[in-house]
Each structure stands twice: as C-alpha cells, then as structure tokens.
Scaffold this active site. Structure first.
Site, short mmCIF file in Angstrom:
data_model
loop_
_atom_site.label_atom_id
_atom_site.label_comp_id
_atom_site.label_asym_id
_atom_site.label_seq_id
_atom_site.Cartn_x
_atom_site.Cartn_y
_atom_site.Cartn_z
N SER A 164 41.31 48.79 47.86
CA SER A 164 42.21 49.47 47.27
C SER A 164 42.63 49.34 45.85
CB SER A 164 43.73 49.15 47.92
OG SER A 164 44.84 49.39 47.02
N LYS A 165 42.70 50.34 45.16
CA LYS A 165 43.01 50.09 43.42
C LYS A 165 44.35 49.53 43.30
CE LYS A 165 40.48 54.01 41.86
NZ LYS A 165 40.17 55.06 40.91
N ARG A 166 45.12 49.40 44.27
CA ARG A 166 46.69 48.74 44.15
C ARG A 166 46.90 47.54 44.12
NH1 ARG A 166 47.75 54.07 43.39
NH2 ARG A 166 46.96 55.46 44.72
#
Ligand code: GLU
Length: 505
Positions: free
Chosen positions: A277-279
């Site tokens: 995930s980019k988050r």
C-alpha cells in the site's frame, strides 16, 4: 536497431518556428512521477530500473514531473523526489533540476503542446469536446449501474452537429476533450518486453478525457505527447499502467507517431502477498533514509524486486548492476518486499564500511542524541566495536549507553539472577585480584586475565563469560567483550566488578 528519432518541441511562450532537436539513436528513458506526496519505494524501483537500463545501454535517464493534477499537487514534492533520487545515486541526466534539450520537464509548463495535440485530434475526428456536467455524468453512471451495464461515458456529445455543439457550448458549461474510441470492436496488442503480447479490445475502453475542464491534460495525453516529444525510446513503468497502454497506442496511431517499447514492471507485494500500500508509513523512501539504510543497500535490495542476475547472487555492487541489468531478466510475478532481507543486506553493507565512513554516516544520528558532545576519538573506537552488530545506522545510539552510562545503574532482575551464583562470585573475586597486576586493561590483557581466572577457579565458558559480561557492561549481550572492556578501561572495570560482587551476595 533503433530508428532515428526527432524530438519536436514547441516552447509554450515563444512564437518563432519550432526547434528540431535531433536525439540520434540513443536510448532515452524517463521516470515520470506525479508530485503528489512522498516518493514510494515502488517509485524508486521504477526509477532504478530506468536508470540501470539507460546506463547499461549508454543512454539517458530523464526526470519528468507529471504535475497536471492540480488538486493533488504538493509543492515540496518535486524537490523531495530530486533529493531522494540523488541520495540513492540515481541523479537524472535531464530534468527540471538540471535542464536539458527537451526542457521544460514539468508538464504544467508544457500546456500548449498538449492543447495543440488535442486540437489536432479533434481536427482529425479522433477526439471531441464534451460539455456534460458532473451531475449529468453522475446520473448516467447511476442509470448504467441500475441496468447492470458497464459504467462508461455514453457518448452523447460524440456526434453532435456543429449547430448542436455551438448551442451546448454557448451555455458556458465547462468543456472537456474526450478520445473518440472507435465503435467497431478492435483488438489492440501491446507488445510488452516483460509480458509479451497483451491483447485488449477497444470495446473495453471508455471515451477517455484527455483535456480537463481546467485546461490541463490528463495523464494519458500528456504522457504520450511528452514521451514522443522527448524522444523516449523505452517506457519501463509499473504494471498498474498496463491497462492504460491501449489508449496510449491509439493516441500514437492517431497522431502518426511511433510508440516507444513498453516494459511493465511486476507488482511489489507485502510478505502476506497483498499489494504494497502507498499509504503505510514504511513504504516511503524517506522512511528508509531516516532509519539509516545505506543507499547502496536499498538500491541493491530494490534491484532484486522483479529482476535477477540469473543466479542466486544477492550482494551486487552498483557497477555490477549496471553491467548486468537487462529487461529480459525482469519477471512477471509480483515481488515480495521482504524487510528481513533488506535488514540483512543493510548489515552487510554497514560491515563493509571503513570506520571513517561509518563515523560520518552515523554522525547525524549521534549529533541528535545525548551523546553529541562525547569525545570523538572514543566514539570512533566504539563504532569499530559495534559495527558488526548494526543493522541500521539509527541503531548506533542504542549501543552507546553501554559505554557511557554511570556505574551504579542497578542490574536488571534476570541478569542479576545470573550473577548470584557461587561460580560468578568466585570469578569476580579472582578477576579483581588479577586486575591489580596490570597497568592498563586492553583486549589482550583482558583475555589473558580471563584465561588465568578460568584456570585458577575452574569456572569456564558461559558460566564465566556471561556473569563477567553482566558485571562489566550491565547487559546480557552485546559486542565482543574484550573490545568493549578495552574502551571502558581498567578503572571502570574495577568499579563495576566491585559493584557486581556486592550485588551478587
Ligand atoms: N505519472 C505517472 C505516475 O505517477 C507515470 C506513469 C508512467 O510512467 O507512464 O506513476
């Protein structure tokens, strides 16, 4: 053999004739991040593969900033991307930070070229203006969803007469430009260097917006126009863009340009094989820099995410990466971002540093700690001793209390249990006696004393070394004891043995 490419670039504000920049037959690749936040490790992987491909082939590595989504634009992001690429040793040959023959390299400064391309597409009947409002589009989507249809633009502005169009546009509605995807179903084949032939149907494609109502292009048009204008020969990018490629191929065809060669890089996965995930905080390159991962270690680790040298070699220097890199050895399956492997690799790279290199690399971490003002020569000696233990540079400050804490720190209960033995007391007494016989305590004299203690008390191995380590360092494990003791010195050793003897009674 590559064809000779010409790079046409019309500077947006100038009115004189377009400049022809001949880019010869060199390989030109680009890293094209959107400056919307932190540089992600997946982005660094894309940059690295492009860099290695360029350097392996004597080509050029270009940075292009894709800042056409103004709502997500983060002003500091571009400078951070450049800084982190430079930190990682992947400084682009051309880009907004250093200019180059195809400047400007920021899409927001190239709007005229996209508008010209859109006008050309409209003129040729491959694109059209659309005035449907967000509310109309929403209604359309809801109706399609209710009927179980594919959600897509229904084409109501596609084939208006001039008069109908003029009427609609006179209302002052925001206007977008859309691709006019052929109604006839056609197979579009993407020739991908990693995945081979990937077939799409135009029936799957929506009439993609290419110019938004704010006058900015969408990614699709801007990327195609720039890849052409900048003479990009190969596009190595993340797999998530593969489904956009048929739209790009249509744009190339309509504009009469030759597309670049594509290579879509496999996904990066978490250890549970979910998509990274980019988050999550620990996917930003900045996080790894702050934690004290060495750029060479991170680059080595990331190079192996999707590419392999063809054998099980894991530690590969940068020059070897450049020499060995080839798209043929990029795989299709997702690669797991294994933190344990990265840690192991970082430790190997830290072990290989000279003490002076280590000294300057850990300096920022030590300067920000309570140990900033300690004697630099003692710190140097300590670094040499703890170097093999360091997994990340930031851990340096965890090792310093061992050398600097005051002697009367109470020994923690488990450790205390281990020195409350008859053997431990015998060893402490004997050690104290022997200590008086040396002027200075260095590693060889410490080892000699330990041999004598073992001989005269009969206490050996772990029964001897474990209590001695606890007494002298107040910890149950750590770097080689003789090397630690040499830094602590005779006086501290004496005081600590006395305290341990008292505590063990
Ligand atoms: N701007 C896109 C991104 O943020 C670039 C995609 C491409 O390389 O074509 O990843």
């Amino acid at each position: 053999m590559l064809e000779t490419r010409a790079c046409w670039y019309r500077p947006p504000v100038r009115t004189e004739k377009p400049k022809l920049i001949r880019l010869m037959t060199e390989i030109r690749v680009r890293f094209a991040p959107s400056p919307t936040g932190e540089l992600h490790v997946g982005g660094l992987r894309t940059a690295l593969f492009n860099y290695l491909f360029a350097k392996h082939n004597g080509g050029r590595f270009i940075l292009r900033i894709e800042d056409t989504d103004r709502s997500r634009h983060v002003p500091e992001a571009e400078a951070r991307i450049v800084e982190l690429l430079q930190w990682a040793g992947l400084d682009p040959d051309e880009g907004p930070h250093r200019g180059g023959p195809c400047a400007p390299y920021r899409q927001s400064e190239r709007l005229e070229t996209y508008r010209a391309a859109a006008a050309e597409l409209i003129g040729k009947g491959f694109a059209y203006r659309c005035t449907c409002s967000p509310a109309t589009l929403q209604e359309m989507r809801e109706a399609q969803a209710a009927d179980g249809l594919l959600i897509r633009y229904d084409g109501r502005c596609r084939d208006l007469t001039d008069q109908e169009r003029a009427e609609k546009e006179s209302g002052g509605m925001p206007i977008v430009v859309r691709m006019k995807i052929p109604e006839r179903n056609e197979r579009i084949i993407v020739q991908d260097s990693v995945r081979g032939e990937v077939a799409f149907n135009t029936g799957q494609l929506d009439d993609q917006v290419i110019i938004k109502s704010d006058g900015y292009p969408t990614y699709h048009l801007a990327a195609v126009v720039d890849d052409h204008a900048m003479g990009i020969t190969h596009v190595l990018r993340a797999e998530e863009w593969l489904s956009s490629t048929p739209k790009h191929l249509l744009l190339y065809r309509w504009l009469g340009w030759q597309p670049p060669q594509y290579a879509h890089l496999p996904l990066l996965l978490n250890t549970d094989r979910s998509k990274m995930s980019k988050r999550k905080g620990d996917t930003s390159v900045e996080y790894y820099r702050e934690q004290g991962y060495l750029p060479d270690a991170l680059v080595n680790f990331i190079a192996l995410l999707g590419w392999s040298p063809g054998n099980d070699q894991e530690l590969i220097s940068r020059s070897e990466l450049v020499q060995k890199f080839s798209v043929d050895r990029v795989g299709k399956t997702g690669s797991v971002f294994d933190r344990d492997k990265l840690d192991w690799m970082n430790q190997q790279y830290i072990k290989a540093l000279s003490v002076e290199e280590l000294f300057s690399l850990v300096k920022p971490f030590v300067d920000a700690s309570d140990y900033a003002t300690e004697d630099q020569n003692i710190l140097r000696k300590i670094y040499a001793v703890v170097q093999p233990k360091l997994v990340k540079l930031s851990e340096i400050t965890d090792h310093l209390p061992l050398f600097f804490r005051s002697d009367d720190v109470p020994i923690e209960s488990t450790a205390l249990g281990k020195i409350k033995t008859v053997d431990a007391r015998k060893a402490f007494v004997e050690f104290r006696e022997r200590l008086h016989t040396v002027d200075e305590l260095d590693a060889p004299s410490f080892k000699e004393i330990m041999r004598e203690v073992a001989k005269s008390t009969g206490v050996k191995g772990k029964s001897l070394w474990e209590p001695m380590r606890i007494a002298l360092t107040l910890e149950t494990e750590g770097p080689e004891l003789a090397a630690v003791v040499e830094i602590l010195g005779k006086e501290k050793a004496r005081v600590r043995i006395d305290l341990a003897l008292a505590a063990s009674g």
